[in-house]
Design a protein around this motif. Structure first.
Motif, mmCIF file in Angstrom:
data_model
loop_
_atom_site.group_PDB
_atom_site.id
_atom_site.type_symbol
_atom_site.label_atom_id
_atom_site.label_comp_id
_atom_site.label_asym_id
_atom_site.label_seq_id
_atom_site.Cartn_x
_atom_site.Cartn_y
_atom_site.Cartn_z
ATOM 1 N N SER A 88 0.822 -1.216 0.000
ATOM 2 C CA SER A 88 0.000 0.000 0.000
ATOM 3 C C SER A 88 0.856 1.266 0.000
ATOM 4 N N VAL A 89 0.247 2.316 -0.537
ATOM 5 C CA VAL A 89 0.869 3.643 -0.590
ATOM 6 C C VAL A 89 0.104 4.534 0.385
ATOM 7 N N HIS A 90 0.830 5.361 1.142
ATOM 8 C CA HIS A 90 0.164 6.193 2.151
ATOM 9 C C HIS A 90 0.572 7.654 2.018
ATOM 10 N N ASP A 91 -0.416 8.524 2.171
ATOM 11 C CA ASP A 91 -0.137 9.953 2.223
ATOM 12 C C ASP A 91 -0.735 10.496 3.516
ATOM 13 N N ILE A 92 0.093 11.181 4.290
ATOM 14 C CA ILE A 92 -0.375 11.752 5.559
ATOM 15 C C ILE A 92 -0.958 13.133 5.287
ATOM 16 N N LYS A 93 -2.174 13.342 5.735
ATOM 17 C CA LYS A 93 -2.823 14.645 5.571
ATOM 18 C C LYS A 93 -3.174 15.222 6.935
ATOM 19 N N THR A 94 -2.879 16.493 7.115
ATOM 20 C CA THR A 94 -3.344 17.199 8.312
ATOM 21 C C THR A 94 -4.293 18.290 7.831
ATOM 22 N N THR A 95 -5.417 18.434 8.509
ATOM 23 C CA THR A 95 -6.422 19.384 8.036
ATOM 24 C C THR A 95 -7.136 20.053 9.204
ATOM 25 N N GLY A 96 -7.645 21.239 8.949
ATOM 26 C CA GLY A 96 -8.390 21.972 9.972
ATOM 27 C C GLY A 96 -9.869 21.648 9.951
ATOM 28 N N SER A 97 -10.330 21.027 8.859
ATOM 29 C CA SER A 97 -11.737 20.598 8.824
ATOM 30 C C SER A 97 -11.850 19.418 7.877
ATOM 31 N N TYR A 98 -12.526 18.382 8.347
ATOM 32 C CA TYR A 98 -12.619 17.169 7.545
ATOM 33 C C TYR A 98 -14.066 16.804 7.257
ATOM 34 N N THR A 99 -14.322 16.473 6.013
ATOM 35 C CA THR A 99 -15.608 15.878 5.639
ATOM 36 C C THR A 99 -15.296 14.611 4.855
ATOM 37 N N VAL A 100 -16.165 13.632 4.969
ATOM 38 C CA VAL A 100 -15.934 12.334 4.322
ATOM 39 C C VAL A 100 -15.734 12.520 2.812
ATOM 40 N N GLY A 101 -14.724 11.851 2.288
ATOM 41 C CA GLY A 101 -14.459 11.923 0.846
ATOM 42 C C GLY A 101 -13.732 13.184 0.425
ATOM 43 N N LYS A 102 -13.129 13.872 1.381
ATOM 44 C CA LYS A 102 -12.446 15.145 1.100
ATOM 45 C C LYS A 102 -11.389 15.008 0.000
ATOM 46 N N PHE A 103 -10.739 13.836 -0.068
ATOM 47 C CA PHE A 103 -9.618 13.683 -1.008
ATOM 48 C C PHE A 103 -9.968 12.835 -2.237
ATOM 49 N N LYS A 104 -11.260 12.593 -2.403
ATOM 50 C CA LYS A 104 -11.734 11.733 -3.503
ATOM 51 C C LYS A 104 -11.275 12.233 -4.874
ATOM 52 N N ASP A 105 -11.303 13.556 -5.049
ATOM 53 C CA ASP A 105 -10.942 14.118 -6.356
ATOM 54 C C ASP A 105 -9.478 14.535 -6.437
ATOM 55 N N HIS A 106 -8.690 14.115 -5.466
ATOM 56 C CA HIS A 106 -7.257 14.419 -5.515
ATOM 57 C C HIS A 106 -6.551 13.451 -6.466
ATOM 58 N N HIS A 107 -5.283 13.725 -6.710
ATOM 59 C CA HIS A 107 -4.595 12.979 -7.771
ATOM 60 C C HIS A 107 -3.401 12.164 -7.314
ATOM 61 N N GLN A 108 -3.057 12.269 -6.026
ATOM 62 C CA GLN A 108 -1.945 11.442 -5.557
ATOM 63 C C GLN A 108 -2.294 9.959 -5.677
ATOM 64 N N HIS A 109 -3.570 9.629 -5.425
ATOM 65 C CA HIS A 109 -3.950 8.210 -5.492
ATOM 66 C C HIS A 109 -4.077 7.703 -6.929
ATOM 67 N N LEU A 110 -3.888 8.603 -7.893
ATOM 68 C CA LEU A 110 -3.789 8.177 -9.296
ATOM 69 C C LEU A 110 -2.324 8.180 -9.742
ATOM 70 N N VAL A 111 -1.626 9.274 -9.442
ATOM 71 C CA VAL A 111 -0.244 9.438 -9.926
ATOM 72 C C VAL A 111 0.705 8.403 -9.316
ATOM 73 N N TYR A 112 0.641 8.212 -7.999
ATOM 74 C CA TYR A 112 1.642 7.353 -7.352
ATOM 75 C C TYR A 112 1.510 5.879 -7.764
ATOM 76 N N PRO A 113 0.302 5.294 -7.717
ATOM 77 C CA PRO A 113 0.205 3.899 -8.178
ATOM 78 C C PRO A 113 0.550 3.756 -9.665
ATOM 79 N N TYR A 114 0.178 4.763 -10.471
ATOM 80 C CA TYR A 114 0.518 4.726 -11.901
ATOM 81 C C TYR A 114 2.034 4.703 -12.080
ATOM 82 N N ALA A 115 2.718 5.603 -11.366
ATOM 83 C CA ALA A 115 4.181 5.682 -11.486
ATOM 84 C C ALA A 115 4.840 4.395 -10.990
ATOM 85 N N LEU A 116 4.334 3.856 -9.895
ATOM 86 C CA LEU A 116 4.885 2.593 -9.376
ATOM 87 C C LEU A 116 4.690 1.470 -10.397
#
Length: 257
Positions: free
Chosen positions: A159-187
């Motif tokens: 597994s690949v992990h990215d640590i996020k710190t945030t001042g406000s969290y809602t479920v699915g906050k990172f759904k549209d982010h791209h680290q979970h596309l770029v990193y597995p693709y590059a690997l």
């Protein structure tokens, strides 16, 4: 033969571009209910545009929230690797009775203290991880080859992990982010098939105390996700070309700074 990429784009820059595209939605979420918003949607869009250009041009910015994230990440890496930090001052924090309660980091003239239980929870979770692994791969697009790249916080065998710190969290906050596309693709392109990606999230309140921790898990599906990544890169390239005269960072356009 190695092809020279026409563009070089790092993963979190794709997120910044996504935020720019969604500026109306973001404005609505934070200020749509307000009778006296600090800016109009148009002004906010303009502000987001300037922030994105600054980000592309690697203009330094000062942010306590970003520094808190960097400090927490470095503490966890030091604990995993059982080493001292070379980029910040890290020390143990004790109560008056001598009981250890936290880890303190001084970074950019700011002091952050994280509860020892939180630090241990994260460090134990990543036991044996490779930290801060740079990954990159060529992504073919309609506008030529793009080097997509980034830094994986914690790379585990499956597994690949990215640590996020945030001042406000809602479920699915990172759904549209791209680290979970770029990193597995590059690997994958580098011969390592690790498709499970976790955002491990700590929510802090204004006083810097932990509200809670969360995990968002995404499983990379090449057939579905490579087209999504390609489309977003192509859209970003169109933005770069439309605003080429504002871009001082030559690296993103395939050159050298």
């Amino acid at each position: 033969m190695n092809q020279q990429p026409k563009y070089r784009i790092y993963a979190t820059l794709l997120d910044a571009f996504g935020a720019y595209l969604n500026s109306d939605v973001i404005w609505d979420k934070y200020w749509g209910w307000s009778e006296n918003p600090p800016h109009t949607p148009e002004e906010f869009h303009e502000q987001q545009f300037q922030e994105l250009i600054d980000r592309i041009n690697r203009k330094p910015f000062d942010s306590e929230a970003a520094d808190r994230g960097t400090a927490f990440n470095e503490i966890i890496d030091c604990m995993i690797e059982n080493r001292k930090s070379s980029i910040m001052e890290i020390s143990k924090a004790y109560h008056d009775d001598g009981k250890l309660y936290g880890i303190k980091a001084v970074y950019n003239n700011r002091t952050f203290t994280f509860h020892i239980d939180l630090c241990r929870e994260f460090a134990n979770y990543y036991k044996g991880a490779l930290t801060q692994q740079r990954v990159e791969a060529i992504l073919p697009t309609a506008y030529g080859s793009v080097l997509v790249y980034g830094l994986i916080d914690e790379l585990m065998p499956t597994s690949v992990h990215d640590i996020k710190t945030t001042g406000s969290y809602t479920v699915g906050k990172f759904k549209d982010h791209h680290q979970h596309l770029v990193y597995p693709y590059a690997l994958m392109k580098n011969g390592s098939d690790v498709r499970t990606f976790e955002y491990n999230i700590v929510e802090f309140n204004k006083g810097g105390y932990v509200v809670d921790t969360y995990t968002e898990t995404y499983v990379f599906n090449p057939e579905r996700d490579i087209p999504i990544l390609t489309n977003h890169c192509e859209e970003f390239i169109r933005f770069l070309e439309e605003n080429r005269e504002l871009i001082t960072d030559k690296k993103i356009l395939g050159g050298e700074n």
